[in-house]
Design a protein around this motif. Structure first.
Motif, PDB file in Angstrom:
ATOM      1  N   ARG A 182       0.825  -1.207   0.000  1.00  0.00           N
ATOM      2  CA  ARG A 182       0.000   0.000   0.000  1.00  0.00           C
ATOM      3  C   ARG A 182       0.861   1.259   0.000  1.00  0.00           C
ATOM      4  NH1 ARG A 182       0.194  -2.183   5.047  1.00  0.00           N
ATOM      5  NH2 ARG A 182       0.528  -0.808   6.847  1.00  0.00           N
ATOM      6  N   ASP A 183       0.236   2.349  -0.376  1.00  0.00           N
ATOM      7  CA  ASP A 183       0.938   3.627  -0.421  1.00  0.00           C
ATOM      8  C   ASP A 183       1.406   4.014   0.981  1.00  0.00           C
ATOM      9  OD1 ASP A 183       0.201   3.558  -3.041  1.00  0.00           O
ATOM     10  OD2 ASP A 183      -1.201   5.247  -2.935  1.00  0.00           O
ATOM     11  N   PRO A 184       2.613   4.591   1.100  1.00  0.00           N
ATOM     12  CA  PRO A 184       3.114   5.013   2.412  1.00  0.00           C
ATOM     13  C   PRO A 184       2.138   5.981   3.079  1.00  0.00           C
ATOM     14  CG  PRO A 184       4.859   5.093   0.769  1.00  0.00           C
ATOM     15  CD  PRO A 184       3.594   4.831   0.024  1.00  0.00           C
ATOM     16  N   ASP A 192      -1.735   2.692  -5.118  1.00  0.00           N
ATOM     17  CA  ASP A 192      -1.503   3.523  -6.312  1.00  0.00           C
ATOM     18  C   ASP A 192      -2.488   4.689  -6.375  1.00  0.00           C
ATOM     19  OD1 ASP A 192       0.580   1.859  -7.141  1.00  0.00           O
ATOM     20  OD2 ASP A 192      -0.775   0.554  -8.253  1.00  0.00           O
ATOM     21  N   GLY A 193      -2.742   5.282  -5.221  1.00  0.00           N
ATOM     22  CA  GLY A 193      -3.648   6.415  -5.173  1.00  0.00           C
ATOM     23  C   GLY A 193      -5.101   6.060  -5.403  1.00  0.00           C
ATOM     24  N   ASN A 209      -7.041   1.790  -9.425  1.00  0.00           N
ATOM     25  CA  ASN A 209      -7.917   0.674  -9.801  1.00  0.00           C
ATOM     26  C   ASN A 209      -8.424  -0.122  -8.604  1.00  0.00           C
ATOM     27  OD1 ASN A 209      -5.732   0.764 -12.319  1.00  0.00           O
ATOM     28  ND2 ASN A 209      -7.840   0.374 -12.984  1.00  0.00           N
ATOM     29  N   VAL A 210      -7.581  -0.252  -7.581  1.00  0.00           N
ATOM     30  CA  VAL A 210      -7.912  -1.065  -6.410  1.00  0.00           C
ATOM     31  C   VAL A 210      -8.262  -0.147  -5.242  1.00  0.00           C
ATOM     32  CG1 VAL A 210      -7.095  -2.818  -4.803  1.00  0.00           C
ATOM     33  CG2 VAL A 210      -6.324  -2.855  -7.183  1.00  0.00           C
ATOM     34  N   ARG A 211      -9.410  -0.408  -4.620  1.00  0.00           N
ATOM     35  CA  ARG A 211      -9.814   0.399  -3.476  1.00  0.00           C
ATOM     36  C   ARG A 211     -10.313  -0.495  -2.347  1.00  0.00           C
ATOM     37  NH1 ARG A 211     -12.169   6.198  -5.808  1.00  0.00           N
ATOM     38  NH2 ARG A 211     -10.338   6.546  -7.158  1.00  0.00           N
ATOM     39  N   PHE A 212     -10.003  -0.083  -1.130  1.00  0.00           N
ATOM     40  CA  PHE A 212     -10.460  -0.767   0.079  1.00  0.00           C
ATOM     41  C   PHE A 212     -11.541   0.080   0.728  1.00  0.00           C
ATOM     42  CE2 PHE A 212      -6.529  -2.840  -0.758  1.00  0.00           C
ATOM     43  CZ  PHE A 212      -6.531  -4.046  -0.083  1.00  0.00           C
ATOM     44  N   ALA A 213     -12.558  -0.587   1.250  1.00  0.00           N
ATOM     45  CA  ALA A 213     -13.669   0.146   1.857  1.00  0.00           C
ATOM     46  C   ALA A 213     -14.253  -0.628   3.024  1.00  0.00           C
ATOM     47  CB  ALA A 213     -14.758   0.408   0.817  1.00  0.00           C
TER      48      ALA A 213
END
Length: 582
Positions: A443-445, A455-456, A459-463
């Motif tokens: 994951r992004d720092p 990657d901001g 494409n991939v998002r967690f919710a």
């Protein structure tokens, strides 16, 4: 408080002092029938008891979800036994290093009375605090309050559990000592000790695995197979040709299993979908094959593809591959939400790969779920690829819990999912899913482990909730959503909790996690383990219960051009309520 003793003191009939070589208190001659408990107490090590008391207090601290009093007692009992073992081990290591401390009889008595005084104060105090902390956790999880008086039983049951564990440990130690004594007749002492330890460990593993484990799992599998023949209340055989188990289907109704029958018989009707979309809707396609439809998971997957061909599923706009939990369960809210968002122009393909419920599959068989997920996706994907590119449906995948773990088994990681699907919804993913673990680790720092940003959010998002899908960056396609709750022990349980503090406990907690939760070696592991037992018995939006936000997730993934927020609210009202795996 471990100490050596005066030889004359240890020969006194009224002696109540620790033994010089074992650190335990020597047993005195019984005075009466009520002396048995006192004699047992004198065999316990003071350092071990001190650590046991500390672990008792720690075990009462809050964790992810509210626990029933008997689960709290089990977690506490195991923690107490762990603390006692660590204390005894520490004292043994000190003695082996040549350090001994000599205390007078008066000093030893003061030590024992001090420990007793601490226990008299700490035990009731932390029982009260524990019941209070549990009420706070219940409020955060929006669960019904429970009577705090049940915590009076925690002490009795936890001590029973701890004593039982100690008895098993002493039996193993006794067996090792007897084997060592036998081996000393033939080999040097170090070899005899090592050999006896190996023999006892091997025998213990064989007994647990061969007698207990295989026996329990075998019995559970037979019982589950029998239960699979039943049908849930109000579930009737479908008549629509678009459903497996119908008269037109090659998959007989009786072959689908309990959860398969529930799946194909459920879902919204065309009229219900039209009431939301305002347009005519076709009957959503649902195809399914039971565990015994073929000899292998590949064979079962082929039968599912045959059902897709029969129903015309490849001509629909959206084709979803759903990997089930152990005995074939699909979350009805997730499936129905997809069908509403797709306007009924959808098909869902799924299959059963086991008779065991998820909890037992979690323990007994982590090999079959990814094999089944891979077999089903590969079979469906190959059939989609065989069609002209301009007439292929959108291919999406989803799964919940063990189904999420199994479904991701078809892919090497996020890039593979993006390359081979048009979207994915992974719900309540277990911590041991390698794809989830790798994506989370990368994951992004600065983004938290409980809700990673990858990657901001390209494409991939967690919710954890619908609002978490909204990130500043544009959301490209395909879209992958990992839906998980901060209070879900299925997602956060790991053997690493024994000795390593996870990032999710270093970071600010989620909104439904008590800020007072702390990582404690060994203790947190058993707390979260007990949290898993009833992780789906809390209101939706918490723990392992996933509800109406499924509509928002699918609307975000499929992104239909004419879908509105008002339609999302309509569907949320229709698919609301709690449903968990039976």
């Amino acid at each position: 408080m471990s100490a050596t003793t005066d030889p004359q003191a240890t020969t006194s009939p009224s002696s109540n002092t620790p033994d010089a070589t074992t650190g335990a208190v020597e047993t005195a001659s019984p005075v009466g029938a009520g002396d048995r408990l006192r004699r047992y107490g004198r065999t316990l090590h003071p350092v071990g008891l001190t650590l046991a008391l500390l672990f008792f207090c720690w075990s009462m601290t809050p964790s992810l979800l509210p626990r029933a009093w008997y689960l709290q007692a089990v977690a506490t009992g195991i923690s107490v036994a762990t603390g006692y073992g660590i204390g005894c081990l520490a004292a043994w290591l000190v003695r082996k290093c040549g350090f001994t401390v000599r205390h007078s009889e008066r000093t030893r008595r003061i030590g024992w009375w001090t420990l007793l005084g601490l226990a008299v104060v700490a035990v009731p105090t932390f029982l009260v605090l524990g019941s209070w902390w549990q009420q706070i956790v219940r409020e955060l999880a929006q669960a019904e309050p429970a009577s705090r008086s049940y915590y009076l039983l925690v002490l009795a049951l936890s001590l029973t559990v701890a004593i039982a564990i100690l008895a098993i440990a002493r039996a193993i130690r006794g067996g090792t000592n007897r084997l060592t004594a036998l081996g000393l007749r033939y080999v040097p002492a170090p070899v005899a000790r090592l050999a006896s330890l190996v023999v006892v460990l091997v025998v213990s593993v064989l007994v647990v695995n061969g007698v207990v484990y295989q026996g329990v799992i075998g019995l559970a599998n037979r019982s589950a197979a029998a239960a699979d023949q039943s049908t849930a209340p109000d579930v009737t055989e479908p008549t629509a040709t678009e459903r497996s188990g119908s008269p037109a289907s090659a998959e007989p109704w009786d072959s689908l299993g309990r959860e398969g029958r529930t799946f194909v018989a459920g879902g919204p009707t065309p009229e219900q979908i039209s009431a939301v979309t305002g347009r005519p809707a076709p009957m959503p396609i649902r195809v399914y094959a039971g565990r015994e439809a073929a000899a292998s998971v590949e064979g079962v997957a082929d039968r599912v593809v045959a059902e897709l061909e029969r129903t015309g599923a490849f001509d629909r706009s959206v084709l979803a591959v759903a990997t089930t939990t152990g005995r074939g369960w699909v979350n009805a809210r997730v499936a129905s939400s997809l069908e509403y968002v797709a306007g009924g122009d959808s098909a869902i393909a799924s299959m059963q790969y086991s008779f065991l419920p998820s909890a037992l599959s979690f323990v007994a068989d982590r090999k079959t779920p990814p094999e089944a997920g891979r077999a089903l996706f590969e079979a469906v994907s190959a059939a989609v690829d065989a069609r002209p590119a301009e007439s292929r449906p959108k291919l999406v995948v989803f799964g919940e819990s063990l189904g999420s773990f199994g479904g991701q088994g078809a892919f090497s990681g996020a890039q593979d999912m993006l390359a081979r699907t048009d979207g994915a919804l992974w719900v309540g993913t277990p911590n041991f899913a390698p794809q989830w673990a790798q994506i989370t680790a990368d994951r992004d720092p600065g983004s938290p482990e409980r809700l990673p940003v990858v990657d901001g959010g390209a494409n991939v998002r967690f919710a954890a909730a619908a609002a978490d899908l909204d990130l500043p960056a544009p959301w490209g396609t395909p879209r992958i959503v990992y839906w998980q709750h901060a209070s879900d022990p299925i997602t956060w349980w790991s053997f690493d909790l024994l000795l390593h503090k996870p990032d999710w406990l270093r970071e600010p907690p989620g909104p439904d996690v008590d800020p007072g939760m702390r990582w404690i070696p060994f203790v947190t592991f058993w707390q979260v383990t007990m949290d898993m037992v009833f992780s789906a018995d809390v209101p939706e939006g918490h723990g392992h219960t996933f509800g109406r936000d499924a509509v928002n997730m699918w609307a975000g993934i499929l992104d239909p051009a004419d879908w509105t927020a008002a339609q999302t609210e309509q569907v949320r009202a229709v698919v609301g309520g709690d449903q968990t795996e039976e």
